[in-house]
Write a protein that holds these residues in place. Structure first.
Motif, PDB file in Angstrom:
ATOM      1  N   GLU A  51     -13.238  60.414  72.062  1.00 46.06           N
ATOM      2  CA  GLU A  51     -13.033  61.116  70.791  1.00 46.06           C
ATOM      3  C   GLU A  51     -13.244  62.618  70.946  1.00 46.06           C
ATOM      4  N   VAL A  52     -14.269  62.953  71.723  1.00 44.65           N
ATOM      5  CA  VAL A  52     -14.590  64.370  71.952  1.00 44.65           C
ATOM      6  C   VAL A  52     -13.387  65.079  72.571  1.00 44.65           C
ATOM      7  N   MET A  53     -12.788  64.424  73.576  1.00 43.57           N
ATOM      8  CA  MET A  53     -11.637  65.020  74.254  1.00 43.57           C
ATOM      9  C   MET A  53     -10.434  65.133  73.334  1.00 43.57           C
ATOM     10  N   ALA A  54     -10.200  64.083  72.539  1.00 45.24           N
ATOM     11  CA  ALA A  54      -9.038  64.093  71.646  1.00 45.24           C
ATOM     12  C   ALA A  54      -9.154  65.238  70.642  1.00 45.24           C
ATOM     13  N   ARG A  55     -10.372  65.542  70.224  1.00 45.76           N
ATOM     14  CA  ARG A  55     -10.602  66.660  69.294  1.00 45.76           C
ATOM     15  C   ARG A  55     -10.439  68.000  69.986  1.00 45.76           C
ATOM     16  N   GLY A  56     -10.611  68.009  71.302  1.00 41.79           N
ATOM     17  CA  GLY A  56     -10.537  69.272  72.043  1.00 41.79           C
ATOM     18  C   GLY A  56     -11.891  69.929  72.194  1.00 41.79           C
ATOM     19  N   ASP A  57     -12.967  69.161  71.952  1.00 41.94           N
ATOM     20  CA  ASP A  57     -14.309  69.705  72.157  1.00 41.94           C
ATOM     21  C   ASP A  57     -14.754  69.448  73.591  1.00 41.94           C
ATOM     22  N   LEU A  58     -15.873  70.054  73.965  1.00 38.01           N
ATOM     23  CA  LEU A  58     -16.405  69.846  75.302  1.00 38.01           C
ATOM     24  C   LEU A  58     -17.264  68.582  75.350  1.00 38.01           C
ATOM     25  N   VAL A  59     -17.052  67.794  76.361  1.00 45.62           N
ATOM     26  CA  VAL A  59     -17.891  66.631  76.638  1.00 45.62           C
ATOM     27  C   VAL A  59     -19.255  67.187  77.102  1.00 45.62           C
ATOM     28  N   SER A  60     -20.326  66.407  76.920  1.00 45.14           N
ATOM     29  CA  SER A  60     -21.667  66.961  77.156  1.00 45.14           C
ATOM     30  C   SER A  60     -21.865  67.438  78.597  1.00 45.14           C
ATOM     31  N   ASP A  61     -22.655  68.488  78.728  1.00 40.74           N
ATOM     32  CA  ASP A  61     -22.954  69.063  80.043  1.00 40.74           C
ATOM     33  C   ASP A  61     -23.573  68.010  80.957  1.00 40.74           C
ATOM     34  N   GLU A  62     -24.386  67.150  80.366  1.00 37.62           N
ATOM     35  CA  GLU A  62     -25.087  66.126  81.131  1.00 37.62           C
ATOM     36  C   GLU A  62     -24.097  65.146  81.785  1.00 37.62           C
ATOM     37  N   ILE A  63     -23.129  64.687  81.001  1.00 35.60           N
ATOM     38  CA  ILE A  63     -22.116  63.770  81.541  1.00 35.60           C
ATOM     39  C   ILE A  63     -21.333  64.450  82.660  1.00 35.60           C
ATOM     40  N   LEU A  64     -20.940  65.695  82.391  1.00 41.42           N
ATOM     41  CA  LEU A  64     -20.150  66.411  83.396  1.00 41.42           C
ATOM     42  C   LEU A  64     -20.918  66.599  84.693  1.00 41.42           C
ATOM     43  N   LEU A  65     -22.180  66.961  84.581  1.00 42.36           N
ATOM     44  CA  LEU A  65     -22.958  67.227  85.786  1.00 42.36           C
ATOM     45  C   LEU A  65     -23.149  65.942  86.590  1.00 42.36           C
ATOM     46  N   GLY A  66     -23.372  64.852  85.885  1.00 45.82           N
ATOM     47  CA  GLY A  66     -23.515  63.562  86.563  1.00 45.82           C
ATOM     48  C   GLY A  66     -22.248  63.213  87.341  1.00 45.82           C
ATOM     49  N   MET A  67     -21.105  63.410  86.687  1.00 42.99           N
ATOM     50  CA  MET A  67     -19.817  63.095  87.316  1.00 42.99           C
ATOM     51  C   MET A  67     -19.586  63.973  88.546  1.00 42.99           C
ATOM     52  N   LEU A  68     -19.955  65.230  88.383  1.00 41.19           N
ATOM     53  CA  LEU A  68     -19.729  66.192  89.447  1.00 41.19           C
ATOM     54  C   LEU A  68     -20.636  65.920  90.654  1.00 41.19           C
ATOM     55  N   LYS A  69     -21.882  65.590  90.357  1.00 42.52           N
ATOM     56  CA  LYS A  69     -22.821  65.272  91.445  1.00 42.52           C
ATOM     57  C   LYS A  69     -22.297  64.103  92.245  1.00 42.52           C
ATOM     58  N   GLU A  70     -21.803  63.112  91.526  1.00 43.43           N
ATOM     59  CA  GLU A  70     -21.270  61.924  92.177  1.00 43.43           C
ATOM     60  C   GLU A  70     -20.092  62.322  93.086  1.00 43.43           C
ATOM     61  N   ARG A  71     -19.226  63.159  92.536  1.00 43.59           N
ATOM     62  CA  ARG A  71     -18.036  63.566  93.306  1.00 43.59           C
ATOM     63  C   ARG A  71     -18.414  64.388  94.544  1.00 43.59           C
ATOM     64  N   PHE A  72     -19.385  65.274  94.370  1.00 40.27           N
ATOM     65  CA  PHE A  72     -19.803  66.114  95.497  1.00 40.27           C
ATOM     66  C   PHE A  72     -20.621  65.356  96.531  1.00 40.27           C
ATOM     67  N   SER A  73     -21.068  64.150  96.171  1.00 37.35           N
ATOM     68  CA  SER A  73     -21.817  63.371  97.158  1.00 37.35           C
ATOM     69  C   SER A  73     -20.859  62.732  98.158  1.00 37.35           C
ATOM     70  N   ARG A  74     -19.552  62.811  97.865  1.00 40.14           N
ATOM     71  CA  ARG A  74     -18.594  62.203  98.785  1.00 40.14           C
ATOM     72  C   ARG A  74     -18.246  63.144  99.934  1.00 40.14           C
ATOM     73  N   GLU A  75     -18.133  62.537 101.077  1.00 45.71           N
ATOM     74  CA  GLU A  75     -17.896  63.213 102.356  1.00 45.71           C
ATOM     75  C   GLU A  75     -16.766  64.258 102.317  1.00 45.71           C
ATOM     76  N   ASP A  76     -15.665  63.903 101.631  1.00 46.48           N
ATOM     77  CA  ASP A  76     -14.463  64.744 101.714  1.00 46.48           C
ATOM     78  C   ASP A  76     -14.660  66.153 101.156  1.00 46.48           C
ATOM     79  N   THR A  77     -15.728  66.371 100.372  1.00 39.55           N
ATOM     80  CA  THR A  77     -15.932  67.702  99.786  1.00 39.55           C
ATOM     81  C   THR A  77     -16.638  68.662 100.751  1.00 39.55           C
TER      82      THR A  77
END
Ligand code: ADP
Length: 192
Positions: A51-77
Motif C-alpha cells: 500500500e505504501v508503494m502504491a501511494r508513492g510513499d517511502l517504505v520504512s527505513d528499517e525494512i529497507l536496511l534489512g533488505m539491503l544488508k541481506e543483499r550485501f551479504s551475498r558474495e557477488d557484491t
C-alpha cells in the motif's frame, strides 16, 4: 566499481543501471525491484510495503536496511555494485555509509541524473501505459515527485558536501546519457 545512482522517479536510473551493470560487470541492486519482488511473492514484508508503494510513499527505513544488508551479504557484491533507489532520505544515506564502513567498502561515486519535472511527468505517463505499474497513476506520480524533492534531493546535497557527487544531464537519447555517465565516472575498465 561501486556506484550510487540518484535521480527522481522517471529520471532513467533503472534503464541506465541495466546498461552499467553489463558494462561494469557488477550487480544492479534496485530497491524498487527488491520490494516489487516481495510484493509479488506475497511475503509479510511485501504485504506491508504494497500500500505504501502504491501511494508513492517511502517504505520504512528499517525494512529497507534489512533488505539491503541481506543483499550485501551475498558474495557477488564484493566486486562492486550499482545501487539504484537507495538512499532516498538522509537517514538512509547515513545507514548506507555505516553499512559499507562495516564491510570495509566505500563507494566510488554518487551519480545524479537530472531531468526537468515536465519531462519526468511525460515519461512516467508513457511508462504507465506501457507497464501498468501500480504506482504510476497521476496521483502517485505527483506524490513521488514531491517526496523526491522533500526527502531525496537533500541526499544529493549530502554527497556534494562529501565531495562524492557527480551530476549528469539525463535528457537525451539513452546512448547519449549512458556515454555521459561513463565519462563522469571514468572507470579503469576496458569496454567490453
Ligand atoms: P521510482 O524511482 O520510479 O519511484 P522505484 O522502483 O525506485 O521507482 O521505487 C518504487 C517505490 O518503492 C517507491 O516509491 C517506494 O515506495 C519504494 N522504495 C524503493 N526504494 C526505497 C527506499 N530506498 N526507501 C523507501 N522506499 C523505497
Amino acid at each position: 566499481m561501486r556506484l550510487v545512482l540518484l535521480g527522481a522517479p522517471g529520471s532513467g536510473k533503472g534503464t541506465q543501471a541495466v546498461r552499467l551493470k553489463e558494462y561494469l560487470q557488477v550487480p544492479h541492486i534496485s530497491t524498487g525491484d527488491l520490494l516489487r519482488a516481495e510484493v509479488a511473492a506475497g511475503s509479510p514484508l511485501g504485504l506491508q510495503a504494497k500500500e505504501v508503494m502504491a501511494r508513492g510513499d517511502l517504505v520504512s527505513d528499517e525494512i529497507l536496511l534489512g533488505m539491503l544488508k541481506e543483499r550485501f551479504s551475498r558474495e557477488d557484491t564484493r566486486a562492486g555494485f550499482i545501487l539504484d533507489g537507495y538512499p532516498r532520505n538522509l537517514a538512509q544515506a547515513a545507514a548506507l555509509d555505516q553499512l559499507l564502513a562495516g564491510l570495509g567498502q566505500k563507494f566510488d561515486a554518487a551519480v545524479q541524473l537530472v531531468v526537468d519535472n515536465e519531462q519526468i511527468i511525460e515519461r512516467l505517463a508513457g511508462r504507465a501505459k506501457a507497464e501498468g505499474r501500480a504506482d504510476d497513476t497521476p496521483e502517485s506520480v505527483r506524490h513521488r515527485l514531491s517526496v523526491y524533492d522533500e526527502k531525496t534531493a537533500p541526499v544529493a546535497d549530502f554527497y556534494r558536501q562529501h565531495g562524492q557527487l557527480t551530476v549528469v544531464n539525463g535528457v537525451g537519447a539513452l546512448d547519449e546519457v549512458f556515454a555521459r555517465i561513463i565519462e563522469a565516472i571514468h572507470p579503469d575498465h576496458e569496454v567490453g
